[in-house]
Write a protein that holds these residues in place. Structure first.
Motif, PDB file in Angstrom:
ATOM      1  N   SER A  72     122.094  21.301  77.664  1.00  0.00           N
ATOM      2  CA  SER A  72     122.232  22.152  76.481  1.00  0.00           C
ATOM      3  C   SER A  72     121.010  22.021  75.589  1.00  0.00           C
ATOM      4  O   SER A  72     120.278  21.027  75.638  1.00  0.00           O
ATOM      5  N   SER A  73     120.794  23.030  74.756  1.00  0.00           N
ATOM      6  CA  SER A  73     119.676  23.049  73.834  1.00  0.00           C
ATOM      7  C   SER A  73     119.984  24.047  72.726  1.00  0.00           C
ATOM      8  O   SER A  73     120.872  24.907  72.891  1.00  0.00           O
TER       9      SER A  73
ATOM     10  N   HIS B 163     124.290  19.511  67.558  1.00  0.00           N
ATOM     11  CA  HIS B 163     124.364  18.527  68.634  1.00  0.00           C
ATOM     12  C   HIS B 163     125.692  17.779  68.656  1.00  0.00           C
ATOM     13  O   HIS B 163     126.148  17.353  69.726  1.00  0.00           O
TER      14      HIS B 163
ATOM     15  N   LEU C  85     121.557  16.767  76.029  1.00  0.00           N
ATOM     16  CA  LEU C  85     120.771  17.446  74.996  1.00  0.00           C
ATOM     17  C   LEU C  85     119.299  17.494  75.381  1.00  0.00           C
ATOM     18  O   LEU C  85     118.716  16.493  75.790  1.00  0.00           O
TER      19      LEU C  85
END
Length: 202
Positions: A110-111, A131, A141
């Motif tokens: 994910s970002s 986050h 992340l």
């Protein structure tokens, strides 16, 4: 085939442009399929039109949160609202309880990228607070590493930080993402796609 989703909310088109650049970057990686979608608008249509919300965006609306589990990596885009994500994105993520219960997003990459009106208008806190949700889902992340030297520029006003790509819209919202900011978004998309491809065994 590694599947990447770029999922965003954009009220006036700034994050929409960034999202398209992120998708372009992800598509540069061989063996990666990148899809762009947006979360549903929660402002009533009449009110949204009255305040100039860009309702004619071409990205499909993601209606079902369960679809998130179909991707190897998800890159989220949201404007900043007082140092946090928008209510529209929050509302969408708050519906992912069943995914969390069964661990449907654990191990996925994910970002996050964002926008704000001013240079110090909460870009970093928006990404960092985002986050929290991704960590609760057990996601991996990924930020914007300093190998993306574009974020080091001081000769022009520019967004971007090690947490993710970003753009500055100006107090009146008239400033659209610069070439430098869009290049950072492409870098982030490419970087995330490369990691997701390795992580998924692609």
């Amino acid at each position: 085939m590694t599947r990447i989703l770029v999922l965003y909310y954009s009220m006036y088109g700034h994050v929409e442009l960034m999202a398209r650049a992120v998708m372009e970057g992800a598509k540069e990686v061989d063996g990666v399929e990148a899809v762009i979608k947006r979360v549903p608008e929660t402002i009533p249509e009449e009110q949204a039109r009255a305040i100039g919300v860009k309702l004619d965006q071409s990205a499909l609306i993601m209606e079902n949160v369960e679809e998130l589990a179909d991707y190897d990596g998800i890159i989220f885009g949201t404007p900043t609202r007082f140092g946090n994500m928008t209510a529209q994105m929050r509302n969408f993520l708050d519906q992912t309880g069943k995914l969390w219960t069964r661990g449907g997003l654990i191990g996925k990459v994910s970002s996050v990228f964002t926008s704000s009106a001013t240079q110090h208008g909460g870009q970093e806190s928006t990404i960092l607070s985002f986050h929290n949700t991704l960590l609760h889902h057990g996601m991996i992340l990924v930020g914007l590493p300093y190998s993306c030297a574009l974020q080091m520029r001081t000769d022009e006003i520019t967004g971007g930080s090690p947490y993710g790509a970003s753009t500055i819209t100006g107090g009146d919202g008239m400033r659209m993402p610069s070439a430098n900011e869009l290049d950072m978004a492409r870098f982030q998309g490419r970087h995330v796609a490369e990691i997701a491809k390795r992580q998924s065994g692609g």
